[in-house]
Design an enzyme around this catalytic site. Structure first.
Site, PDB file in Angstrom:
ATOM      1  N   TYR A 293       0.868  -1.238   0.039  1.00 43.30           N
ATOM      2  CA  TYR A 293      -0.026   0.021   0.105  1.00 43.30           C
ATOM      3  C   TYR A 293       0.918   1.378  -0.112  1.00 43.30           C
ATOM      4  CZ  TYR A 293      -2.672   3.890   1.391  1.00 43.30           C
ATOM      5  OH  TYR A 293      -3.648   5.198   1.648  1.00 43.30           O
TER       6      TYR A 293
ATOM      7  N   ASP B 185      -7.079  -5.452  -1.781  1.00 42.78           N
ATOM      8  CA  ASP B 185      -8.507  -4.786  -2.350  1.00 42.78           C
ATOM      9  C   ASP B 185      -7.942  -3.434  -2.948  1.00 42.78           C
ATOM     10  OD1 ASP B 185      -7.649  -4.611   0.724  1.00 42.78           O
ATOM     11  OD2 ASP B 185      -8.473  -2.633   0.257  1.00 42.78           O
TER      12      ASP B 185
ATOM     13  N   LYS C  63      -9.922 -10.864   4.173  1.00 40.13           N
ATOM     14  CA  LYS C  63     -10.693  -9.600   4.789  1.00 40.13           C
ATOM     15  C   LYS C  63     -11.328  -9.140   3.247  1.00 40.13           C
ATOM     16  CE  LYS C  63      -9.483  -4.800   6.364  1.00 40.13           C
ATOM     17  NZ  LYS C  63      -8.924  -4.383   4.990  1.00 40.13           N
TER      18      LYS C  63
HETATM   19  C1  B12 Z   1      -9.537   4.923  -5.475  1.00 36.55           C
HETATM   20  C2  B12 Z   1      -9.704   5.349  -3.909  1.00 36.55           C
HETATM   21  C3  B12 Z   1      -8.507   5.490  -3.144  1.00 36.55           C
HETATM   22  C4  B12 Z   1      -7.181   4.815  -3.642  1.00 36.55           C
HETATM   23  C5  B12 Z   1      -6.437   6.061  -4.343  1.00 36.55           C
HETATM   24  C6  B12 Z   1      -5.459   5.523  -5.402  1.00 36.55           C
HETATM   25  C7  B12 Z   1      -5.323   6.762  -6.119  1.00 36.55           C
HETATM   26  N1  B12 Z   1      -4.002   6.484  -6.691  1.00 36.55           N
HETATM   27  O1  B12 Z   1      -5.867   7.591  -6.740  1.00 36.55           O
HETATM   28  C8  B12 Z   1      -6.512   4.542  -2.223  1.00 36.55           C
HETATM   29  C9  B12 Z   1      -6.970   3.177  -1.955  1.00 36.55           C
HETATM   30  C10 B12 Z   1      -5.075   4.713  -2.203  1.00 36.55           C
HETATM   31  C11 B12 Z   1      -7.337   5.512  -1.596  1.00 36.55           C
HETATM   32  C12 B12 Z   1      -7.115   5.658  -0.039  1.00 36.55           C
HETATM   33  C13 B12 Z   1      -7.764   6.363   0.779  1.00 36.55           C
HETATM   34  N2  B12 Z   1      -8.778   7.120   0.615  1.00 36.55           N
HETATM   35 CO1  B12 Z   1      -9.696   6.725  -1.055  1.00 36.55          CO
HETATM   36  N3  B12 Z   1     -11.060   6.474  -2.287  1.00 36.55           N
HETATM   37  C14 B12 Z   1     -10.994   6.047  -3.532  1.00 36.55           C
HETATM   38  C15 B12 Z   1     -12.241   5.832  -4.206  1.00 36.55           C
HETATM   39  C16 B12 Z   1     -12.493   4.398  -4.098  1.00 36.55           C
HETATM   40  C17 B12 Z   1     -12.520   6.068  -5.892  1.00 36.55           C
HETATM   41  C18 B12 Z   1     -11.933   7.467  -5.988  1.00 36.55           C
HETATM   42  C19 B12 Z   1     -11.638   7.559  -7.652  1.00 36.55           C
HETATM   43  O2  B12 Z   1     -10.549   7.103  -8.122  1.00 36.55           O
HETATM   44  N4  B12 Z   1     -12.635   7.949  -8.501  1.00 36.55           N
HETATM   45  C20 B12 Z   1     -12.612   7.882  -9.684  1.00 36.55           C
HETATM   46  C21 B12 Z   1     -12.162   9.166 -10.300  1.00 36.55           C
HETATM   47  C22 B12 Z   1     -12.100   9.020 -11.867  1.00 36.55           C
HETATM   48  O3  B12 Z   1     -13.328  10.225  -9.962  1.00 36.55           O
HETATM   49  P1  B12 Z   1     -12.987  11.683  -9.306  1.00 36.55           P
HETATM   50  O4  B12 Z   1     -11.432  11.500  -8.473  1.00 36.55           O
HETATM   51  O5  B12 Z   1     -14.218  12.045  -8.758  1.00 36.55           O
HETATM   52  O6  B12 Z   1     -12.493  12.339 -10.602  1.00 36.55           O
HETATM   53  C23 B12 Z   1     -13.458  12.779 -11.714  1.00 36.55           C
HETATM   54  C24 B12 Z   1     -14.165  14.254 -11.671  1.00 36.55           C
HETATM   55  O7  B12 Z   1     -14.253  14.553 -10.046  1.00 36.55           O
HETATM   56  C25 B12 Z   1     -13.169  15.050 -12.068  1.00 36.55           C
HETATM   57  N5  B12 Z   1     -12.086  15.535 -11.642  1.00 36.55           N
HETATM   58  C26 B12 Z   1     -11.216  15.063 -10.613  1.00 36.55           C
HETATM   59  N6  B12 Z   1     -10.173  15.587 -10.405  1.00 36.55           N
HETATM   60  C27 B12 Z   1      -9.923  16.526 -11.280  1.00 36.55           C
HETATM   61  C28 B12 Z   1      -9.132  17.646 -11.674  1.00 36.55           C
HETATM   62  C29 B12 Z   1      -9.492  18.552 -12.963  1.00 36.55           C
HETATM   63  C30 B12 Z   1      -8.554  19.794 -12.952  1.00 36.55           C
HETATM   64  C31 B12 Z   1     -10.601  18.351 -13.562  1.00 36.55           C
HETATM   65  C32 B12 Z   1     -10.981  19.284 -14.641  1.00 36.55           C
HETATM   66  C33 B12 Z   1     -11.513  17.342 -13.359  1.00 36.55           C
HETATM   67  C34 B12 Z   1     -11.359  16.494 -12.092  1.00 36.55           C
HETATM   68  O8  B12 Z   1     -13.091  14.487 -13.187  1.00 36.55           O
HETATM   69  C35 B12 Z   1     -12.653  12.850 -12.967  1.00 36.55           C
HETATM   70  C36 B12 Z   1     -13.432  12.026 -13.845  1.00 36.55           C
HETATM   71  O9  B12 Z   1     -14.679  12.410 -14.371  1.00 36.55           O
HETATM   72  C37 B12 Z   1     -13.190   6.731  -3.407  1.00 36.55           C
HETATM   73  C38 B12 Z   1     -14.696   6.222  -3.068  1.00 36.55           C
HETATM   74  C39 B12 Z   1     -15.416   6.915  -4.459  1.00 36.55           C
HETATM   75  N7  B12 Z   1     -16.151   5.977  -5.174  1.00 36.55           N
HETATM   76  O10 B12 Z   1     -15.355   7.964  -4.929  1.00 36.55           O
HETATM   77  C40 B12 Z   1     -12.470   6.610  -1.964  1.00 36.55           C
HETATM   78  C41 B12 Z   1     -12.517   7.924  -1.156  1.00 36.55           C
HETATM   79  C42 B12 Z   1     -12.203   9.080  -2.014  1.00 36.55           C
HETATM   80  N8  B12 Z   1     -11.273   7.679  -0.395  1.00 36.55           N
HETATM   81  C43 B12 Z   1     -11.592   8.264   0.775  1.00 36.55           C
HETATM   82  C44 B12 Z   1     -10.582   8.218   1.738  1.00 36.55           C
HETATM   83  C45 B12 Z   1     -11.145   8.999   3.209  1.00 36.55           C
HETATM   84  C46 B12 Z   1      -9.413   7.760   1.904  1.00 36.55           C
HETATM   85  C47 B12 Z   1      -8.178   7.728   3.088  1.00 36.55           C
HETATM   86  C48 B12 Z   1      -7.860   8.905   3.233  1.00 36.55           C
HETATM   87  C49 B12 Z   1      -8.788   6.758   3.780  1.00 36.55           C
HETATM   88  C50 B12 Z   1      -7.717   6.650   4.950  1.00 36.55           C
HETATM   89  N9  B12 Z   1      -7.760   7.626   5.838  1.00 36.55           N
HETATM   90  O11 B12 Z   1      -6.975   5.605   4.788  1.00 36.55           O
HETATM   91  C51 B12 Z   1      -7.047   6.793   2.081  1.00 36.55           C
HETATM   92  C52 B12 Z   1      -5.857   7.922   2.056  1.00 36.55           C
HETATM   93  C53 B12 Z   1      -5.774   8.588   0.865  1.00 36.55           C
HETATM   94  C54 B12 Z   1      -5.483   9.805   0.912  1.00 36.55           C
HETATM   95  N10 B12 Z   1      -5.248  10.490   2.072  1.00 36.55           N
HETATM   96  O12 B12 Z   1      -5.492  10.677  -0.137  1.00 36.55           O
HETATM   97  C55 B12 Z   1     -12.899   8.810   1.049  1.00 36.55           C
HETATM   98  C56 B12 Z   1     -13.155  10.554   0.926  1.00 36.55           C
HETATM   99  C57 B12 Z   1     -14.097  10.877   1.822  1.00 36.55           C
HETATM  100  C58 B12 Z   1     -14.008  12.306   1.908  1.00 36.55           C
HETATM  101  N11 B12 Z   1     -15.068  13.066   1.207  1.00 36.55           N
HETATM  102  O13 B12 Z   1     -13.193  12.994   2.403  1.00 36.55           O
HETATM  103  C59 B12 Z   1     -13.788   8.202  -0.446  1.00 36.55           C
HETATM  104  C60 B12 Z   1     -14.779   9.087  -0.968  1.00 36.55           C
HETATM  105  C61 B12 Z   1     -14.347   7.098   0.305  1.00 36.55           C
HETATM  106  C62 B12 Z   1     -15.154   7.203   1.707  1.00 36.55           C
HETATM  107  N12 B12 Z   1     -16.322   7.335   1.425  1.00 36.55           N
HETATM  108  O14 B12 Z   1     -14.847   7.047   2.723  1.00 36.55           O
HETATM  109  N13 B12 Z   1      -8.430   5.955  -1.981  1.00 36.55           N
HETATM  110  C1  LIG Z   2      -3.302  -1.250   3.306  1.00 31.63           C
HETATM  111  C2  LIG Z   2      -3.691   0.045   3.821  1.00 31.63           C
HETATM  112  N1  LIG Z   2      -2.634   0.789   4.705  1.00 31.63           N
HETATM  113  C3  LIG Z   2      -2.946   2.143   4.751  1.00 31.63           C
HETATM  114  C4  LIG Z   2      -3.963   2.641   4.440  1.00 31.63           C
HETATM  115  C5  LIG Z   2      -4.212   4.097   5.118  1.00 31.63           C
HETATM  116  O1  LIG Z   2      -3.098   5.007   4.587  1.00 31.63           O
HETATM  117  P1  LIG Z   2      -2.623   6.291   4.686  1.00 31.63           P
HETATM  118  O2  LIG Z   2      -2.090   6.574   6.108  1.00 31.63           O
HETATM  119  O3  LIG Z   2      -1.680   6.577   3.691  1.00 31.63           O
HETATM  120  O4  LIG Z   2      -3.857   7.252   4.606  1.00 31.63           O
HETATM  121  C6  LIG Z   2      -5.005   2.281   3.697  1.00 31.63           C
HETATM  122  C7  LIG Z   2      -6.107   2.870   3.289  1.00 31.63           C
HETATM  123  O5  LIG Z   2      -6.556   2.646   2.145  1.00 31.63           O
HETATM  124  C8  LIG Z   2      -4.554   0.886   3.228  1.00 31.63           C
HETATM  125  O6  LIG Z   2      -5.580   0.158   2.283  1.00 31.63           O
END
Ligand code: B12
Ligand SMILES: Cc1ncc(COP(=O)(O)O)c(C=O)c1O
Ligand code: B12
Ligand SMILES: Cc1ncc(COP(=O)(O)O)c(C=O)c1O
Lengths: 526, 252, 252, 526
Positions: free
Chosen positions: D270, D305, D377
């Site tokens: 991760y 996951d 999990k």
């Molecule tokens: C993928 C994902 C992750 C991945 C990210 C990997 C990566 N490299 O991106 C991983 C597993 C790492 C992750 C981790 C976390 N995540 Co996350 N994650 C998601 C998830 C499942 C999907 C997001 C996504 O990729 N959407 C698809 C993209 C295409 O959509 P989008 O970002 O909205 O982009 C579109 C538009 O918004 C727009 N857009 C976006 N950016 C821009 C920029 C410009 C310039 C323009 C024009 C358009 C534009 O265009 C895109 C296409 O249409 C969401 C849940 C969800 N369904 O949304 C949660 C979610 C975003 N995650 C969340 C959280 C809390 C986290 C964590 C902080 C949890 C934690 N504490 O551990 C961690 C850490 C991440 C961090 N600190 O940033 C929360 C955010 C809650 C909130 N509103 O604050 C969500 C909503 C899940 C939840 N319900 O709790 N996550």
């Molecule tokens: C395996 C794992 N470790 C750690 C985290 C949380 O990481 P961070 O402290 O970078 O927000 C996540 C969140 O999705 C995770 O899936």
């Protein structure tokens, strides 16, 4: 008659002997019903005939002309010969059309029973010809509709059946369009509460219903036109449905056929059990009403689902299956082909029942295996739904899963507000989105899974079937009427000499004749 | 340290004290468009939501748009002013009711009930009155201290009232389930008016129930009490015996 | 005849014109009780709901009660005042964008993008910028008229700005996904302030995006545009080339 | 080592030869990793050791004392011998406890590398004894907890794992209680965003996190006390979980063990993939961190996951399975017994995929059959979830169904707000109600159904397994590091000499020693 699942083996390992015994007993019960109702007609059956002779409209007091005409003859003690006899005679004597005759009667200008009587043969011929013309006209409309359906493409089963129930036909149109847009295949215009109890069909467009919109011919037409327009615009045919049940079963069947409705809920038991309609009245009306539906290619929906709304879904399961066997035979006795008999079933086991999903799956699969050539109208959880919208939506998801896994023919969709309101416009859409998701995500699940031999599912299905057999054999002994008195269905008891509409039953006299029945009977045995 | 909740100014709570977050959903009869979205935001603003947000919206059919929204509610409620009304009204058990009735009423209590108007939903009234009752609690029919008449469903108000007069009922019990376009309000109001027209209002307890009936609504319509989902027969019975005991006490 | 909708006074619609019904759900930090129910009703009243109704409520844990409610919204919105903004902003296709840019800008458009602060969600910005793009529409990297720098995620605002200055960017593109406690608002605000402090605000287009970003929010924070769910690269590109063309036109 | 499903046959008709080949290749990969990381330690591993020697607290600038101490030695170039060596020597030389030593260093009163050096054997003995005392103390606490768990009754699998993520530990307590009341078995205190990137563990209770609450020892304690109180009051044991991942893996493992946490998300990948942590740093830290988890009876959760959140769930399926095999071997290499290895998996196929449910079912069943002795999990749909709360709830319902039908060990619950917010207090309850409903209604579904031989489900599972084999064999050739560079996991590429925390890797010198590793190693091969 097909007694086995088409192609594949039974997933439930059902005993064909038991099935045959059930069918046998049900046939016997249906025959007894036929015997019991033979020699009777009802005011509404006769009004159905007048409608098929072209009588429509209402008088100044809003009494529909079919009622005016039939009451006129009934008051004069002439209904035992059938309304057709009197109308036919009046046609000969006055040279008028049935509609003109009805208007004249309504205006007090004509006494049908006071006219000179033509020769019986002549009357029969005249009125049968009139009736035949009308049947051909409706059949012609049906053929056009069939062509339209084929041209626009018919949806694959399970068809998504969605109620609209605003009370205002124009609002229903709005809801129906939203339903169509979200993938609904059949829109059912739910009736205003207690229309069942009206011994006439209201006239004209209506905007003031409660829990539903009155089934009137004008309302039917408004809905049909709106949905035809939508269908043409969007290249997908949307079916319409309403209710025949109640005190006007055969009349509504005529109206529905004329206006191009594709499905009709048609079950006397509903009226008998839940509206306290007299048993015999209901069964006579149903016989003719189903005949009309069947003849015009309309799919009928039976109402077994209702039992599970008042009785416990697990305890009452055998009664549902038994009722399906009976309804199937009763529908056949009306000449309805299997492909048009959508038997009722419902997903109503209480939320906290352990393995409830397995029992539902068993029951739904059972219905499919017992009636492989009938579509089934499968109803969503409603009884145990409450104000927690998410809980309801979760139950609907599993319901949708069972529907697709067992390949039901027609599925009434569930909505999150089921436990609270007649659904709001978006609730139907949310319901349909759920259906879409599950039907697609689990498309081939039914094909994929086998049930453990002797497992919970098979055992449950076999037990329900055995219960149904026992029940059917008991009813074949005592008769259906006795069974209803014994609260066999829905835990409700009704007595044969009680109930609404009993005064509308008429014993036929020598020379009674009903051109509709005769023509349709001829056709179905041609 | 955990932040305290100020019960004089309570707000909705999502994940932080005072965040005020509320979820909303509704349809607007306007075409799916950015303007529709703005209309929804404006409406939420008028409701008093700060930072309203549309998290989902879609077209239902031409001219109709569905919204799912969140907003931070700016209003507060003084809970301390309401706190008087506890939840656990002390309902008596069946046995307690029987002995209470024997002691304070001293005769059979006569009740007449029905599901009225065109309403054919009888499960609610049956749950209250029939021996079988509800979820293992039997209905008033099963109580020694009650004499029960259940007229069933689809009963005209006039028939219900006539029966009540005939048997000299202590209470009339009405069930209403079909509520579209406030049909229940119409039906319930009609009954009160009829009872008053007969000059019987003072001598009879009037109670109603149904999934969308509430105590507030019932009182507004002139009933003594209203019961909703989750009611058991002993809840109703507790109310009746207490009310009757009070009346007996005040007339003696 | 069907009743007409008065677009100057639009209300929510459930099944009859003007019924105004809205579904609400929220938690109140008060003990599960009848008083809690009253508090919810009172709150809904303050929001301007007629006949508010609790259809479901339950205890979450001691001192917290969850409600599902309905109410008839008394407020209306004048939709005609909003109607100007159509939904179908005419987005150009990739080809149209290329030729428009060639004609009106006449050089490579330089954009720098990132998911900023501690945000590691890169899928959104990647969708906009990377060749792979989003749902079969490729990102700006695939356009001849764009020169693209995608710095990825967890990029400090200072690094993003420095890169933009280094490559003399026409536009800075920011993605923000983690929004709890308005973290995105903080991050987005900081960037604008830094750009302004560098005296670069006028010469650069600033656009942001993310699931909870909206056009309104973006403008409020000082961005030129904001994009939410459902955005495709050509939406962004259309905006940039138009905006840039307008700027080019106004300076010549 | 068990390679077949316990008891029953394979529902998926998997080829045992392929499974064996996968395991073999994974073992090879893990061995290569062991080789690659041998001869290295990291600042955080050493800080973990100091914590196990009893060092805690922070200085006036909020720098945690373990950091102060390790940095002190590292700055002086002494870390190649291990922190234990220097602390042990200082204990002998000063007669102080490790905590007192750390405080003195922090106060600038003591230079560990400037002290006279005792005999190596004496140092080892002294520090190992100190460490052993501490291990016994923690083990003692763990035994008490095990007893408590047994006394209060342990929930049957699948355990309901629920995140809390308010950012404020006191709010998390409120949410955790609501979760417990609604049937949650494990509460996971999600960390504030980007804690992974901190090369220290914050100190004290915290109330200002984003998307989660900082993992601090004080926060752990507050949660544990609150949930212990709840558990005693309600007679049901509630487990706690947090994250080891990031730059402080082994330290957090120590803190978790001390505070009685039952589960820990522990996956270096991760941090490597999504936080850009250096590969080698991550793998070293993970090795020791998992060893600590394993030793103290903590269940580890791996993060496969996550791949499905950035790569397509169908395309990436083989990489998930391959990663599970690797993680399994890596965990074993840390001495974690199978019963404590909860491998990751997720229900992430896009909503519109036809037969998506069948593929999910296949994949979930596959994981269970491949790792029969490991709990799994299983994570809910999140990637394709949006603002339509009802759509998400429907997807969660099917997810819950697959969980129960395939008997997963641990299930992270889905919530309706998944696509929008870190969930509101009631959203978790709605999610748990859905789980409750489905787990109960479909309790024995897994036992009941068989899959059609050669059908969609079996074929899919077999194809995924074959893909995993191919991948594993390729990785066994090139090595894991190369594979990560090739974007094998989650479509993300990382290079071995890039990434955060690389400066914290330390090459061990002759005489390096780590009493924690030695004691735990002894124990696990005792
Ligand atoms: C993928 C994902 C992750 C991945 C990210 C990997 C990566 N490299 O991106 C991983 C597993 C790492 C992750 C981790 C976390 N995540 Co996350 N994650 C998601 C998830 C499942 C999907 C997001 C996504 O990729 N959407 C698809 C993209 C295409 O959509 P989008 O970002 O909205 O982009 C579109 C538009 O918004 C727009 N857009 C976006 N950016 C821009 C920029 C410009 C310039 C323009 C024009 C358009 C534009 O265009 C895109 C296409 O249409 C969401 C849940 C969800 N369904 O949304 C949660 C979610 C975003 N995650 C969340 C959280 C809390 C986290 C964590 C902080 C949890 C934690 N504490 O551990 C961690 C850490 C991440 C961090 N600190 O940033 C929360 C955010 C809650 C909130 N509103 O604050 C969500 C909503 C899940 C939840 N319900 O709790 N996550
Ligand atoms: C395996 C794992 N470790 C750690 C985290 C949380 O990481 P961070 O402290 O970078 O927000 C996540 C969140 O999705 C995770 O899936
Ligand atoms: C069973 C049922 C039926 C059965 C009724 C059989 C019968 N003999 O009762 C049948 C199948 C006949 C039926 C038909 C129709 N139904 Co219906 N039906 C239901 C259903 C599934 C369950 C109702 C029920 O029995 N609940 C269980 C009982 C125990 O709960 P209860 O009534 O709330 O009673 C409790 C309390 O409210 C209280 N209480 C109730 N009454 C009283 C009285 C007193 C004095 C006291 C103290 C307490 C009290 O105590 C009870 C126990 O706690 C509901 C959906 C649902 N989940 O609610 C729809 C529902 C009530 N039906 C509905 C409709 C519209 C109809 C129809 C009108 C549809 C149509 N147009 O054809 C028809 C016709 C009925 C009519 N005109 O009255 C709607 C009502 C919508 C609305 N708000 O207006 C519902 C909500 C379904 C829906 N979402 O559309 N229905
Ligand atoms: C079979 C059947 N017929 C008719 C109806 C509607 O009847 P009514 O007109 O009595 O409201 C229903 C409603 O549930 C039904 O199930």
């Amino acid at each position: 008659m097909s007694t086995s699942t088409p192609g594949a083996h039974s997933k439930l390992d059902l005993d064909p002997g038991v099935i045959a015994a059930c069918r046998q007993a049900a046939k016997q019960i249906a025959d007894q019903v036929s015997e019991r109702i033979a020699g009777h007609t009802t005011v509404s059956v006769e009004r159905g005939v007048t409608r098929l002779l072209g009588v429509d409209g209402a008088d100044a007091l809003e009494a529909p002309l079919p009622n005016v005409l039939v009451d006129h003859v009934h008051d004069r003690g002439g209904l035992g010969r059938g309304i057709a006899y009197w109308v036919g005679n009046a046609m000969i004597q006055t040279g008028r059309t049935p509609q003109q005759i009805a208007e004249a009667v309504s205006a007090g200008e004509l006494d049908l029973c006071g006219l000179e009587l033509a020769a019986e043969e002549a009357i029969r011929e005249r009125v049968t010809e009139e009736c035949g013309t009308r049947l051909r006209e409706i059949s012609g409309r049906f053929e056009e509709r069939r062509a339209m359906r084929e041209r626009l493409g018919d949806a694959p089963a399970p068809l998504r059946y969605v109620l609209t129930a605003t009370g205002d036909v124009y609002e229903d149109v709005v809801h129906a369009k939203a339903v169509a847009e979200a993938g609904g295949d059949i829109v059912a215009v739910i009736r205003s509460t207690a229309q069942s109890l009206l011994d006439y069909v209201p006239y004209g467009p209506t905007t003031e219903g409660y829990g539903g919109t009155f089934a009137t011919q004008a309302n039917f037409r408004i809905m049909r036109e709106a949905m035809d327009e939508w269908s043409e615009q969007h290249g997908r045919y949307v079916r319409l449905s309403s209710f025949c049940s109640g005190l006007c079963m055969s009349e509504i069947a005529v109206m529905g056929a004329w206006e191009g409705f594709d499905n009709m809920v048609n079950d006397a038991l509903y009226g008998i059990l839940y509206r306290d309609i007299n048993i015999v009245r209901g069964l006579i009306d149903q016989r003719i009403s189903r005949m009309i539906n069947g003849y015009f290619g309309v799919v009928i929906n039976t109402g077994e689902d209702n039992y599970l709304r008042t009785a416990d879904a697990l305890e009452a399961a055998p009664s549902v299956t038994a009722s399906q066997f009976i309804n199937h035979q009763l529908a056949r006795a009306s000449g309805v082909p299997d492909a048009q008999i959508a038997l009722g079933d419902a997903f109503e086991i209480d939320i906290p029942v352990t393995n409830g999903l397995l029992y539902e799956w068993a029951q739904a699969q059972l219905t499919r295996e017992l009636f492989p050539d009938c579509p089934v109208k499968y109803m969503p959880p409603t009884r145990h739904m409450d104000g927690n919208l998410f809980r309801t939506h979760a139950a609907d998801t599993l319901f949708n899963l069972v529907t697709i896994a067992t390949g039901q023919g027609v599925q009434t969709i569930g909505v999150p507000t089921e436990g609270i309101f007649t659904p709001h416009i978006h609730d139907r859409v949310l319901g349909l989105q759920n259906v879409d998701y599950v039907f697609n995500a689990a498309r081939d699940l039914g094909e994929e899974v086998e049930f453990k031999p002797g497992g919970i599912i098979q055992t449950h299905a076999q037990r329900v079937l055995a219960g149904a057999q026992e029940l059917l054999e008991r009813i074949a002994q005592t008769g259906l009427l006795q069974a209803i008195e014994g609260a066999t269905f829905g835990d409700v008891s009704r007595r044969v000499d009680d109930g609404r509409g009993i005064e509308g039953i008429v014993t036929t006299e020598d020379g009674y004749f009903n051109p509709v029945v005769e023509l349709m009977h001829e056709a179905s045995y041609a | 340290m955990p932040r305290e909740i100020d019960l004089t100014a309570v707000k909705p709570y999502a994940d932080h004290r005072g965040d005020g977050l509320v979820q909303l959903s509704f349809t607007l009869p306007v075409p799916y468009s950015l303007a529709a979205r703005k209309a929804a935001l404006e409406l939420a603003g008028k409701m008093g939501f700060d930072e309203p947000e549309v998290v989902h919206y879609e077209q239902l059919t031409e001219g109709y748009t569905y919204f799912v929204m969140y907003g931070a509610c700016a209003h507060t409620v003084d809970f301390t002013a309401l706190e008087g009304e506890g939840f656990n009204i002390e309902y008596m058990t069946e046995d307690e009711i029987e002995s209470f009735a024997a002691e304070h009423v001293g005769r059979k209590i006569v009740v007449v009930g029905a599901s009225t108007g065109s309403d054919t939903h009888s499960v609610g009234i049956d749950a209250m009155l029939n021996l079988k009752g509800y979820h293992g609690h039997h209905g008033l029919e099963g109580y020694r201290s009650f004499e029960t008449y259940n007229l069933g469903s689809q009963v005209p108000n006039s028939v219900l009232l006539a029966k009540a007069i005939e048997v000299d009922a202590d209470a009339i019990l009405v069930s209403q389930t079909v509520t579209q376009q406030n049909l229940h309000v119409q039906n319930l109001t009609e009954l009160v008016e009829m009872v008053e027209a007969e000059g019987r209002r003072r001598e009879m307890i009037l109670a109603c129930g149904g999934p969308r009936v509430s105590g507030e609504l019932a009182k507004e319509l002139g009933y003594d009490a209203g019961f909703s989902k989750g009611t058991y027969p002993h809840h109703l019975a507790t109310f009746i015996v207490r009310e009757l005991a009070a009346r007996v006490a005040s007339t003696t």
